[in-house]
Design a protein around this motif. Structure first.
Motif, PDB file in Angstrom:
ATOM      1  N   LEU A 121      52.578  35.949  35.801  1.00  9.09           N
ATOM      2  CA  LEU A 121      52.975  34.638  36.296  1.00  9.09           C
ATOM      3  C   LEU A 121      54.461  34.659  36.612  1.00  9.09           C
ATOM      4  O   LEU A 121      55.255  35.229  35.871  1.00  9.09           O
ATOM      5  CB  LEU A 121      52.702  33.559  35.241  1.00  9.09           C
ATOM      6  N   ASP A 122      54.821  34.032  37.729  1.00  6.70           N
ATOM      7  CA  ASP A 122      56.247  33.855  37.965  1.00  6.70           C
ATOM      8  C   ASP A 122      56.591  32.393  37.710  1.00  6.70           C
ATOM      9  O   ASP A 122      55.816  31.484  37.991  1.00  6.70           O
ATOM     10  CB  ASP A 122      56.692  34.336  39.347  1.00  6.70           C
ATOM     11  N   TYR A 123      57.761  32.203  37.149  1.00  7.81           N
ATOM     12  CA  TYR A 123      58.221  30.888  36.730  1.00  7.81           C
ATOM     13  C   TYR A 123      59.302  30.451  37.714  1.00  7.81           C
ATOM     14  O   TYR A 123      60.385  31.038  37.771  1.00  7.81           O
ATOM     15  CB  TYR A 123      58.729  30.945  35.289  1.00  7.81           C
ATOM     16  N   LYS A 124      58.962  29.427  38.497  1.00  8.21           N
ATOM     17  CA  LYS A 124      59.815  28.990  39.602  1.00  8.21           C
ATOM     18  C   LYS A 124      60.604  27.754  39.163  1.00  8.21           C
ATOM     19  O   LYS A 124      60.032  26.672  39.017  1.00  8.21           O
ATOM     20  CB  LYS A 124      58.955  28.693  40.828  1.00  8.21           C
ATOM     21  N   PHE A 125      61.884  27.928  38.960  1.00  5.03           N
ATOM     22  CA  PHE A 125      62.736  26.862  38.429  1.00  5.03           C
ATOM     23  C   PHE A 125      63.330  26.033  39.571  1.00  5.03           C
ATOM     24  O   PHE A 125      64.060  26.551  40.415  1.00  5.03           O
ATOM     25  CB  PHE A 125      63.857  27.464  37.587  1.00  5.03           C
TER      26      PHE A 125
ATOM     27  N   ARG B 210      68.553  29.887  30.494  1.00  6.10           N
ATOM     28  CA  ARG B 210      69.985  30.215  30.435  1.00  6.10           C
ATOM     29  C   ARG B 210      70.416  31.023  31.669  1.00  6.10           C
ATOM     30  O   ARG B 210      71.481  30.758  32.257  1.00  6.10           O
ATOM     31  CB  ARG B 210      70.276  30.996  29.154  1.00  6.10           C
ATOM     32  N   LEU B 211      69.600  31.963  32.072  1.00  6.90           N
ATOM     33  CA  LEU B 211      69.927  32.781  33.243  1.00  6.90           C
ATOM     34  C   LEU B 211      69.883  31.958  34.530  1.00  6.90           C
ATOM     35  O   LEU B 211      70.754  32.097  35.400  1.00  6.90           O
ATOM     36  CB  LEU B 211      68.944  33.956  33.345  1.00  6.90           C
TER      37      LEU B 211
ATOM     38  N   ARG C 107      65.597  27.008  44.377  1.00  8.35           N
ATOM     39  CA  ARG C 107      64.546  27.430  43.444  1.00  8.35           C
ATOM     40  C   ARG C 107      64.813  28.875  43.068  1.00  8.35           C
ATOM     41  O   ARG C 107      65.026  29.722  43.941  1.00  8.35           O
ATOM     42  CB  ARG C 107      63.172  27.312  44.098  1.00  8.35           C
ATOM     43  N   VAL C 108      64.832  29.126  41.754  1.00  8.21           N
ATOM     44  CA  VAL C 108      65.115  30.471  41.240  1.00  8.21           C
ATOM     45  C   VAL C 108      63.901  30.933  40.442  1.00  8.21           C
ATOM     46  O   VAL C 108      63.453  30.245  39.523  1.00  8.21           O
ATOM     47  CB  VAL C 108      66.373  30.480  40.345  1.00  8.21           C
ATOM     48  N   ASP C 109      63.360  32.101  40.797  1.00 10.30           N
ATOM     49  CA  ASP C 109      62.121  32.588  40.180  1.00 10.30           C
ATOM     50  C   ASP C 109      62.390  33.746  39.223  1.00 10.30           C
ATOM     51  O   ASP C 109      63.209  34.637  39.515  1.00 10.30           O
ATOM     52  CB  ASP C 109      61.150  33.085  41.257  1.00 10.30           C
ATOM     53  N   PHE C 110      61.662  33.716  38.109  1.00 10.10           N
ATOM     54  CA  PHE C 110      61.724  34.793  37.114  1.00 10.10           C
ATOM     55  C   PHE C 110      60.317  35.157  36.657  1.00 10.10           C
ATOM     56  O   PHE C 110      59.389  34.346  36.732  1.00 10.10           O
ATOM     57  CB  PHE C 110      62.549  34.362  35.896  1.00 10.10           C
TER      58      PHE C 110
ATOM     59  N   GLY D  97      62.983  37.231  40.142  1.00  7.61           N
ATOM     60  CA  GLY D  97      62.034  37.329  41.246  1.00  7.61           C
ATOM     61  C   GLY D  97      62.705  37.152  42.600  1.00  7.61           C
ATOM     62  O   GLY D  97      62.893  38.100  43.350  1.00  7.61           O
ATOM     63  N   GLU D  98      63.105  35.919  42.911  1.00  7.72           N
ATOM     64  CA  GLU D  98      63.751  35.649  44.197  1.00  7.72           C
ATOM     65  C   GLU D  98      64.437  34.293  44.165  1.00  7.72           C
ATOM     66  O   GLU D  98      64.258  33.501  43.227  1.00  7.72           O
ATOM     67  CB  GLU D  98      62.738  35.697  45.339  1.00  7.72           C
ATOM     68  N   ILE D  99      65.225  34.033  45.213  1.00 11.42           N
ATOM     69  CA  ILE D  99      65.884  32.746  45.428  1.00 11.42           C
ATOM     70  C   ILE D  99      65.280  32.112  46.680  1.00 11.42           C
ATOM     71  O   ILE D  99      65.138  32.772  47.711  1.00 11.42           O
ATOM     72  CB  ILE D  99      67.407  32.927  45.592  1.00 11.42           C
ATOM     73  N   THR D 100      64.921  30.840  46.563  1.00 11.39           N
ATOM     74  CA  THR D 100      64.330  30.116  47.692  1.00 11.39           C
ATOM     75  C   THR D 100      65.133  28.844  47.945  1.00 11.39           C
ATOM     76  O   THR D 100      65.419  28.091  47.010  1.00 11.39           O
ATOM     77  CB  THR D 100      62.858  29.749  47.385  1.00 11.39           C
ATOM     78  N   PHE D 101      65.489  28.616  49.206  1.00 14.56           N
ATOM     79  CA  PHE D 101      66.265  27.434  49.562  1.00 14.56           C
ATOM     80  C   PHE D 101      65.378  26.196  49.756  1.00 14.56           C
ATOM     81  O   PHE D 101      65.728  25.103  49.337  1.00 14.56           O
ATOM     82  CB  PHE D 101      67.032  27.654  50.875  1.00 14.56           C
ATOM     83  N   HIS D 102      64.246  26.387  50.451  1.00 17.17           N
ATOM     84  CA  HIS D 102      63.440  25.243  50.912  1.00 17.17           C
ATOM     85  C   HIS D 102      61.962  25.465  50.575  1.00 17.17           C
ATOM     86  O   HIS D 102      61.179  25.845  51.439  1.00 17.17           O
ATOM     87  CB  HIS D 102      63.578  25.070  52.429  1.00 17.17           C
TER      88      HIS D 102
END
Length: 290
Positions: free
Chosen positions: A172-176, A232-233, A249-252, A262-267
């Motif tokens: 699972l990826d956790y999309k913050f 925290r990250l 959105r920042v994914d881990f 994981g990745e950075i998403t703007f939109h």
């Protein structure tokens, strides 16, 4: 075919018209009647995401969404220990020595979404068919979707360590979702390839009762072991980006006792995915200060 249609529309429509049509199409496709968008005075979450697509520009944005180049940024902000181990990066598929690859690996395009091949056994792969697919990926200009930040990326094929994904231990990826430098919600997608569901949680892993595009999952999804570390990250990344990205959105991943970026998403969703109940489109929008 999808790219051909989008290219056709992009040549004939302004950015604003294209985004409005995309929003209406995705809502109607999922049986939701779309709200009339107000992009001059945006208030809802979707309106503000589309507004940012239209108005927010900054130098070297492509280095944050390039799945290879972003590794340099992440190393600077939180350290390279949170990067998925890299096997290789290639400008030309003919440079890939498939016979030298490990039995299991993940093959990705650095500049697009959803272009991934998870190799469970390299000896079972039709190499010529894979090469044809990778050649197609290298020709994709993802900025055609109106995602301006992808302009300037030099397309590459990235091969990384395979993160095991099983029924008993799903990856699972956790999309913050981060608003003005602060993470507030975590999106988790479940059973993507079968019965796609999606849940949202607050930072204490309390489920929040709204839906974006997909229905909620009725199963109990366990709190990730390293939730506190991931929060925290993410805060370090979101705070660093807050002046450039009011929303990000920042994914881990938190998997097999390892935490990986994981990745950075703007939109996310292009600002076009239906949100239910509808008041949450406003609630989320109120938390995003432009």
């Amino acid at each position: 075919m999808k790219l051909e249609i989008i290219n056709f529309l992009r040549k004939r429509l302004s950015d604003m018209s294209f985004f409005k049509i995309s929003n209406y199409y995705l809502h109607l496709r999922h049986l939701f009647f779309p709200k009339n968008l107000d992009l001059k005075n945006p208030k809802t979450f979707n309106e503000k995401i589309i507004f940012l697509k239209l108005k927010n520009r900054f130098k070297d944005a492509h280095l944050l969404v390039d799945k290879y180049e972003v590794r340099n940024y992440i190393t600077k902000i939180i350290g390279d220990k949170y990067l998925i181990p890299l096997i290789g990066v290639y400008d030309d598929v003919n440079d890939i020595n498939f016979k030298a690859l490990p039995k299991q690996c993940a093959i990705k395009a650095n500049q697009s979404s959803g272009n991934n091949i998870l190799v469970k056994d390299i000896n079972q792969v039709d190499i010529e068919e894979v090469k044809k697919e990778l050649e197609k990926w290298l020709k994709i200009d993802y900025s055609v979707f109106g995602e301006w930040q992808y302009k300037g990326i030099k397309n590459k094929i990235v091969i990384e360590k395979y993160l095991h994904n099983t029924v008993d231990n799903p990856l699972l990826d956790y999309k913050f979702f981060c608003f003005n430098g602060e993470p507030k919600y975590i999106q988790v997608d479940i059973d993507r390839d079968t019965n796609h569901t999606r849940n949202f949680y607050d930072l204490d892993w309390v489920k929040v009762d709204f839906k974006i595009l997909y229905p909620n999952c009725s199963r109990i999804i366990k709190q990730p072991k390293h939730l506190e570390l991931m929060v925290r990250l993410v805060k370090l990344i979101a705070e660093d980006l807050r002046d450039r990205l009011p929303f990000v959105r920042v994914d881990f991943y938190d998997h097999n006792n390892e935490v990986y970026f994981g990745e950075i998403t703007f939109h996310p969703g292009g600002g076009c995915e239906p949100i239910r109940p509808i008041q949450y489109d406003v609630i989320l929008g109120n938390q995003l200060k432009l």
